[in-house]
Write a protein that holds these residues in place. Structure first.
Motif, PDB file in Angstrom:
ATOM      1  N   GLN A  15      37.813  32.109  50.152  1.00 54.98           N
ATOM      2  CA  GLN A  15      38.762  32.049  49.035  1.00 54.98           C
ATOM      3  C   GLN A  15      40.129  32.565  49.452  1.00 54.98           C
ATOM      4  N   LYS A  17      43.956  33.704  47.500  1.00 55.09           N
ATOM      5  CA  LYS A  17      44.454  34.045  46.166  1.00 55.09           C
ATOM      6  C   LYS A  17      45.842  34.665  46.279  1.00 55.09           C
ATOM      7  N   ASP A  59      40.333  39.140  44.252  1.00 54.67           N
ATOM      8  CA  ASP A  59      41.269  39.030  43.131  1.00 54.67           C
ATOM      9  C   ASP A  59      42.202  40.233  43.163  1.00 54.67           C
ATOM     10  N   SER A 151      30.995  29.986  40.199  1.00 52.97           N
ATOM     11  CA  SER A 151      32.423  30.262  40.050  1.00 52.97           C
ATOM     12  C   SER A 151      32.678  30.779  38.645  1.00 52.97           C
ATOM     13  N   VAL A 153      35.953  32.610  35.969  1.00 55.95           N
ATOM     14  CA  VAL A 153      37.304  33.147  35.761  1.00 55.95           C
ATOM     15  C   VAL A 153      37.396  33.728  34.351  1.00 55.95           C
ATOM     16  N   ASP A 193      34.479  25.616  42.223  1.00 58.51           N
ATOM     17  CA  ASP A 193      35.700  26.393  41.999  1.00 58.51           C
ATOM     18  C   ASP A 193      36.213  26.159  40.586  1.00 58.51           C
ATOM     19  N   GLN A 195      39.877  27.145  38.409  1.00 54.93           N
ATOM     20  CA  GLN A 195      41.188  27.804  38.390  1.00 54.93           C
ATOM     21  C   GLN A 195      41.899  27.451  37.093  1.00 54.93           C
ATOM     22  N   SER A 234      37.648  22.829  46.041  1.00 57.89           N
ATOM     23  CA  SER A 234      38.618  23.669  45.350  1.00 57.89           C
ATOM     24  C   SER A 234      39.682  22.786  44.725  1.00 57.89           C
ATOM     25  N   ALA A 236      43.534  23.152  42.275  1.00 57.78           N
ATOM     26  CA  ALA A 236      44.529  24.054  41.677  1.00 57.78           C
ATOM     27  C   ALA A 236      45.560  23.240  40.904  1.00 57.78           C
ATOM     28  N   SER A 290      39.339  26.280  50.013  1.00 53.85           N
ATOM     29  CA  SER A 290      40.072  26.916  48.914  1.00 53.85           C
ATOM     30  C   SER A 290      41.527  26.473  48.947  1.00 53.85           C
ATOM     31  N   ALA A 292      45.402  26.894  46.682  1.00 52.19           N
ATOM     32  CA  ALA A 292      46.100  27.663  45.641  1.00 52.19           C
ATOM     33  C   ALA A 292      47.572  27.295  45.652  1.00 52.19           C
TER      34      ALA A 292
END
Length: 325
Positions: A15, A17, A59, A151, A153, A193, A195, A234, A236, A290, A292
């Motif tokens: 991952q 971040k 995180d 996963s 959040v 994943d 997000q 993943s 985003a 991953s 982002a």
């Protein structure tokens, strides 16, 4: 668009971040190392040392004071972001798969794997009550007996968490009572994943069923689907444009049998509203695990099975093209 290459891991990335401002990028991999980098130039700021197994998740809280990591060494650890000192250690009975701070940074949640005879749990700790960490007693523990969480959040305002399962299901669990608020199954295979968008109104899921899907955070209404011809690891959402970036590739164990040209390890860009692909970025020598977006939307990063993290800054044309469109 020459990428900045970050070489800080020996094993595949699990991952990556950004913190809220986007000046720091945290990376974890299937080695015990947790790295933090300056996102502007790729300089390594430091390492958080302490884990003894693969680190699955990372995180940072709202003001980047603390960092949270979950690992296959059956622990979830809290670090001081600036000094790298370990502030808290929560021992678990199985590997920690997902972790996250709530909006205020006071409550942490993490989920453990269903393995070695233990079932999957989501645990909630309030960091303001030090006895919870010392006694290793979360204020709430939600069992997930059917299918393990792959996963998770926090939802908007920290009222609930959104969890994706191995079965392809999506759940909302209340952070106050622990009850299941809603449950849907739009994916046919494991969700790799989740997000959220910048304003926390929507979230995107990436799944082994070769799709990424957009949902409403509160109602879990399915809004859009982005289709590819291989598993998506993943996904985003851009904070400034209606753009989505997907990262994936075939299963890691099949990679050696195909050439990199056929392996299709590009990051793929889709339009959020039209669900159409409009760009690809090559680079990784294996599946992307991953992706982002930088919080300012001017760059994005990807971490791959090859152990590299690549930071890509968009060309000026990217911004002109969008405004003309």
């Amino acid at each position: 668009m020459k990428p900045i290459l970050l070489q800080g891991h020996e094993r595949s990335i699990t991952q990556i971040k950004y913190n809220r401002e986007g000046d720091l990028l945290f990376t974890v991999a299937k080695d015990p190392i947790v790295n933090v980098w300056y996102s502007v130039n790729g300089e390594r700021l430091g390492t958080y040392n302490g884990h003894t197994g693969a680190v699955w998740c990372v995180d940072a809280d709202w003001d980047t004071r603390h960092v949270l990591t979950g690992s296959a060494d059956n622990s979830c650890r809290l670090w001081d972001c600036e000094t790298g000192k370990q502030l808290a250690l929560v021992k678990t009975s199985s590997a920690v798969r997902t972790c996250g701070f709530d909006f205020g940074g006071n409550i942490i949640m993490f989920s453990t794997d269903k393995q070695m005879g233990y079932q999957c749990f989501v645990s909630f700790f309030d960091l303001r009550d030090s006895s919870q960490i010392e006694k290793n007693e979360p204020y709430m523990k939600i069992p997930c007996s059917d299918s393990k969480i792959t996963s998770a959040v926090w939802g908007p305002l920290g009222e609930f968490i959104i969890a994706g399962h191995e079965s392809g299901e999506l759940n909302q669990f209340s952070a106050k009572s622990g009850e299941q608020l809603s449950n849907i199954k739009e994916h046919t295979k494991q969700i790799n994943d989740i997000q959220t968008s910048r304003d926390m109104t929507m979230f995107i899921t990436a799944s082994k069923d070769n799709t990424a899907k957009l949902f409403d955070c509160t109602t879990l209404e399915h809004l859009k689907t982005f289709r590819t011809e291989r598993p998506v690891n993943s996904a985003a959402l851009s904070p400034i444009f209606d753009h989505v970036v997907l990262g994936g590739g075939q299963e890691a164990m099949d990679v050696t049998t195909t050439s990199t040209r056929i392996g299709k390890f590009e990051a793929r860009f889709f339009h959020l509203a039209f669900e159409e692909e409009f760009g690809r970025v090559k680079g990784h020598f294996g599946p992307i695990n991953s992706v982002a977006f930088h919080p300012d939307g001017k760059s994005y990063s990807s971490g791959g099975e090859d152990g590299y993290v690549r930071i890509h800054y968009f060309d000026p044309q990217y911004f002109e093209f969008e405004f003309e469109a």
